[in-house]
Every structure is written in structure tokens, then in C-alpha cells.
Design a protein around this motif. Structure first.
Motif, PDB file in Angstrom:
ATOM      1  N   GLN A   4       0.841  -1.193   0.000  1.00 21.33           N
ATOM      2  CA  GLN A   4       0.000   0.000   0.000  1.00 21.33           C
ATOM      3  C   GLN A   4       0.872   1.237   0.000  1.00 21.33           C
ATOM      4  N   ALA A   5       0.753   2.015  -1.069  1.00 14.49           N
ATOM      5  CA  ALA A   5       1.447   3.292  -1.145  1.00 14.49           C
ATOM      6  C   ALA A   5       0.522   4.384  -0.619  1.00 14.49           C
ATOM      7  N   SER A   6       1.082   5.340   0.091  1.00 12.22           N
ATOM      8  CA  SER A   6       0.293   6.448   0.629  1.00 12.22           C
ATOM      9  C   SER A   6       1.150   7.702   0.675  1.00 12.22           C
ATOM     10  N   GLY A   7       0.499   8.826   0.915  1.00 14.67           N
ATOM     11  CA  GLY A   7       1.216  10.082   1.073  1.00 14.67           C
ATOM     12  C   GLY A   7       1.117  11.029  -0.104  1.00 14.67           C
ATOM     13  N   TYR A  94       3.398   3.794  -7.375  1.00 20.04           N
ATOM     14  CA  TYR A  94       3.218   2.450  -6.831  1.00 20.04           C
ATOM     15  C   TYR A  94       4.538   1.963  -6.235  1.00 20.04           C
ATOM     16  N   CYS A  95       4.431   1.182  -5.176  1.00 22.52           N
ATOM     17  CA  CYS A  95       5.607   0.462  -4.700  1.00 22.52           C
ATOM     18  C   CYS A  95       5.410  -1.012  -5.039  1.00 22.52           C
ATOM     19  N   GLN A 119      -2.481  -0.836  -4.424  1.00 17.56           N
ATOM     20  CA  GLN A 119      -3.028   0.450  -4.821  1.00 17.56           C
ATOM     21  C   GLN A 119      -1.944   1.516  -4.769  1.00 17.56           C
ATOM     22  N   GLY A 120      -1.943   2.357  -5.746  1.00 24.52           N
ATOM     23  CA  GLY A 120      -0.991   3.438  -5.782  1.00 24.52           C
ATOM     24  C   GLY A 120      -1.532   4.672  -5.079  1.00 24.52           C
ATOM     25  N   THR A 121      -0.724   5.705  -5.087  1.00 25.00           N
ATOM     26  CA  THR A 121      -1.135   6.984  -4.514  1.00 25.00           C
ATOM     27  C   THR A 121      -0.897   8.070  -5.545  1.00 25.00           C
ATOM     28  N   LEU A 122      -1.877   8.953  -5.697  1.00 22.66           N
ATOM     29  CA  LEU A 122      -1.826   9.968  -6.739  1.00 22.66           C
ATOM     30  C   LEU A 122      -1.043  11.183  -6.270  1.00 22.66           C
ATOM     31  N   VAL A 123      -0.082  11.572  -7.084  1.00 21.96           N
ATOM     32  CA  VAL A 123       0.686  12.800  -6.868  1.00 21.96           C
ATOM     33  C   VAL A 123       0.358  13.757  -8.001  1.00 21.96           C
ATOM     34  N   THR A 124      -0.104  14.936  -7.645  1.00 18.43           N
ATOM     35  CA  THR A 124      -0.430  15.958  -8.635  1.00 18.43           C
ATOM     36  C   THR A 124       0.382  17.197  -8.327  1.00 18.43           C
ATOM     37  N   VAL A 125       1.165  17.632  -9.307  1.00 17.40           N
ATOM     38  CA  VAL A 125       2.004  18.821  -9.129  1.00 17.40           C
ATOM     39  C   VAL A 125       1.486  19.907 -10.058  1.00 17.40           C
ATOM     40  N   SER A 126       1.054  20.998  -9.476  1.00 18.56           N
ATOM     41  CA  SER A 126       0.510  22.101 -10.270  1.00 18.56           C
ATOM     42  C   SER A 126       1.614  23.101 -10.595  1.00 18.56           C
ATOM     43  N   SER A 127       1.474  23.717 -11.753  1.00 18.31           N
ATOM     44  CA  SER A 127       2.495  24.682 -12.194  1.00 18.31           C
ATOM     45  C   SER A 127       2.196  26.081 -11.688  1.00 18.31           C
TER      46      SER A 127
END
Length: 127
Positions: A4-7, A94-95, A119-127
């Protein structure tokens, strides 16, 4: 057995996040871990790798100098510290672990060498 990936979360460009990888069903400290990511419409790509002891680490060129992988075997957790994030880092992370203890996949950034993920964890980087 599942990882389980988180953060993950939403962060501005230049910001930081720390991802965690925990396991259920087996003892994570015996396994090497690879972090992978998959952006919409793109193939899964390897980001970072750490051996079971933590003595060997590898990074994709795209994240070298910005990401740091580590593990706390006492807590059965692997971390991915991500600094200086860029919009192109946006993806589901994902790990993954190989199917044998202390095994190092022949190509550490090829997902076919791994057996366990979750399950992966979503990372969203805004510009």
C-alpha cells in the motif's frame, strides 16, 4: 499479500511530498522495493529502487538529485522523499516487491521483475 502506497496529494511546483510503502501479509524488511509511477496515457516507469538492506539505491535520471528512497525496517516501511517537484512528476505512484526475499530484479526499473504491488497513490504537481 499486498503493498500500500500512501502520502500522495496536490502540491505546487517546487514543493515536497513523502510517500510511504507498507505491506500486509509479509515482512517488508526482507524485500527489495521499487517505486514506479504511471501518468495518464503513459507506460509505467521506474523511479527508484532500494535493496532489502538499504545498502543499494538507484534513481531514474529524471528524479536523481530530487528524490530520496529510504527504509525503516523496524517500522516495515519504505519511503520516497520527493523534493523540488515538477508538473511532469504528476502520476500515480506504486511500490512493488519481487517474489523472493532479498531478490534484486535483473532490471530494477522494469516492472516485469516484480511480483507484489497494490493500490498506488496519486501525486499531482501544479504549475
Amino acid at each position: 499479500v499486498q503493498l500500500q502506497a500512501s502520502g500522495g496529494g496536490l502540491v505546487q511546483a517546487g514543493g515536497s511530498l513523502r510517500l510511504s510503502c507498507a505491506a500486509s501479509g509479509f515482512t517488508l524488511r526482507y524485500y527489495a522495493i521499487g517505486w514506479f509511477r504511471q501518468a495518464p496515457g503513459k507506460e509505467r516507469e521506474g523511479v527508484s529502487f532500494i535493496s532489502s538492506s538499504g545498502g543499494s539505491t538507484y534513481y531514474a535520471d529524471s528524479v536523481k538529485g530530487r528524490f530520496t528512497i529510504s527504509r525503516d525496517n523496524a517500522k516495515n516501511t519504505v519511503y520516497l522523499q520527493m523534493n523540488s517537484l515538477k508538473p511532469e512528476d504528476t502520476a500515480v505512484y506504486y511500490c512493488e516487491a519481487p517474489n523472493e526475499r532479498r531478490c534484486v530484479p535483473p532490471l530494477v526499473f522494469n516492472s516485469t521483475g516484480y511480483h507484489y504491488w497494490g493500490q498506488g497513490t496519486l501525486v499531482t504537481v501544479s504549475s
